[in-house]
Design a protein around this motif. Structure first.
Motif, mmCIF file in Angstrom:
data_model
loop_
_atom_site.group_PDB
_atom_site.id
_atom_site.type_symbol
_atom_site.label_atom_id
_atom_site.label_comp_id
_atom_site.label_asym_id
_atom_site.label_seq_id
_atom_site.Cartn_x
_atom_site.Cartn_y
_atom_site.Cartn_z
ATOM 1 N N PRO A 207 0.835 -1.211 0.000
ATOM 2 C CA PRO A 207 0.000 0.000 0.000
ATOM 3 C C PRO A 207 0.868 1.260 0.000
ATOM 4 O O PRO A 207 1.923 1.308 0.643
ATOM 5 N N ALA A 208 0.414 2.260 -0.710
ATOM 6 C CA ALA A 208 1.138 3.535 -0.749
ATOM 7 C C ALA A 208 0.991 4.268 0.584
ATOM 8 O O ALA A 208 -0.077 4.228 1.195
ATOM 9 N N PRO A 209 2.045 4.953 1.028
ATOM 10 C CA PRO A 209 1.963 5.735 2.279
ATOM 11 C C PRO A 209 1.302 7.086 2.029
ATOM 12 O O PRO A 209 1.921 8.148 2.198
ATOM 13 N N ASP A 210 0.033 7.050 1.634
ATOM 14 C CA ASP A 210 -0.653 8.268 1.191
ATOM 15 C C ASP A 210 -0.738 9.343 2.279
ATOM 16 O O ASP A 210 -0.845 10.535 1.957
ATOM 17 N N ALA A 211 -0.717 8.937 3.536
ATOM 18 C CA ALA A 211 -0.848 9.916 4.616
ATOM 19 C C ALA A 211 0.431 10.709 4.843
ATOM 20 O O ALA A 211 0.413 11.743 5.521
ATOM 21 N N SER A 212 1.532 10.263 4.287
ATOM 22 C CA SER A 212 2.811 10.949 4.526
ATOM 23 C C SER A 212 2.983 12.142 3.590
ATOM 24 O O SER A 212 2.797 12.018 2.379
ATOM 25 N N PRO A 213 3.385 13.289 4.107
ATOM 26 C CA PRO A 213 3.658 14.440 3.239
ATOM 27 C C PRO A 213 4.933 14.271 2.422
ATOM 28 O O PRO A 213 5.208 15.065 1.532
ATOM 29 N N LYS A 214 5.709 13.227 2.745
ATOM 30 C CA LYS A 214 6.955 12.987 2.015
ATOM 31 C C LYS A 214 6.810 11.877 0.973
ATOM 32 O O LYS A 214 7.803 11.322 0.508
ATOM 33 N N TYR A 215 5.587 11.580 0.596
ATOM 34 C CA TYR A 215 5.344 10.610 -0.475
ATOM 35 C C TYR A 215 4.770 11.322 -1.688
ATOM 36 O O TYR A 215 3.870 12.153 -1.574
ATOM 37 N N GLN A 216 5.316 10.975 -2.867
ATOM 38 C CA GLN A 216 4.795 11.489 -4.122
ATOM 39 C C GLN A 216 4.862 10.382 -5.165
ATOM 40 O O GLN A 216 5.745 9.515 -5.116
#
Length: 234
Positions: A207-216
């Motif tokens: 799963p993508a770490p969508d909640a992190s501001p350091k993920y794009q």
């Protein structure tokens, strides 16, 4: 002061094609064993063998070939013909000699970022095979450091970005694997940038770490220099 000082790149299926050769070989594997087991079941059995064997053989072509041989023996109850095993070994040797084909935007992106940041190649797999691919890629001289590791975990990224940069918090990792390139880097405190390839080994899904501001997530590697610029200016 730069927000980012060190940029890491994955190698296989981020800078150059790799998974497609595994798929081609797996299709040949299924063809060789079609008289013994249906293709879907064989694929599941092979993936299970690969998962079991990662702790023994690690990632890469050699472990893949050994897992194919093990699966062939299992599904035929040890009756697989010797010529089939020979073909599987030959297929693995072909994979280890296949010329490198860079992905679109790979060279331009690394060159652009290397002019402003420290750049690292961080990859896992067979040591000799990864060294061969890097040498053939023509990108080797652009990297300030190369790390060929047995696995990619938050602890591994913490060590690498401390050794080669100013820590993971001021680092960024770009790659096509959510499980290996993105999530553990974000967990280490750095930026994790997902660059999908289109062909993905089932083991590398997460799963993508969508909640992190350091993920794009990007569409392709050519967008990475502009993203880094936006991070620096943000």
């Amino acid at each position: 002061m730069q927000k980012l000082t060190t940029i890491g790149f994955d190698a296989d299926d981020t800078l150059w094609h790799n998974e497609r050769f595994f798929r081609i070989t797996q299709d040949r594997f299924a063809e060789l064993l079609r008289e013994h087991v249906d293709g879907d079941h064989l694929s599941d059995r092979l993936l299970a063998a690969e998962r079991r064997n990662l702790g023994h053989y690690g990632f890469g072509v050699k472990g893949f070939v050994l897992s194919m041989i093990e699966t062939a023996l299992e599904v035929t109850e040890n009756r697989v013909p010797g010529e089939v095993l020979r073909e599987l070994i030959d297929a693995g040797q072909d994979m280890l000699q296949h010329p490198i084909e860079l992905l679109p935007h790979a060279k331009e992106a690394v060159e652009a970022i290397a002019s402003t940041h420290r750049v690292l190649l961080i990859t896992k797999g067979d040591l000799l095979d990864q060294e061969r691919k890097l040498a053939q890629s023509g990108l080797g001289d652009l990297f300030d450091g190369v790390e060929i590791v047995s696995d990619k975990t938050p602890a591994v990224y913490t060590r690498i970005f401390a050794d080669h940069g100013d820590g993971a918090a001021r680092g960024l990792m770009a790659g096509n694997s959510m499980k290996s390139d993105v999530v553990p880097m974000v967990d280490a405190g750095g930026w994790g940038i997902y660059v999908p390839h289109g062909e993905e080994w089932a083991f590398e899904k997460a799963p993508a770490p969508d909640a992190s501001p350091k993920y794009q997530a990007l569409d392709h590697l050519g967008q990475l220099p502009a993203l880094i610029e936006r991070i620096e200016q943000g």
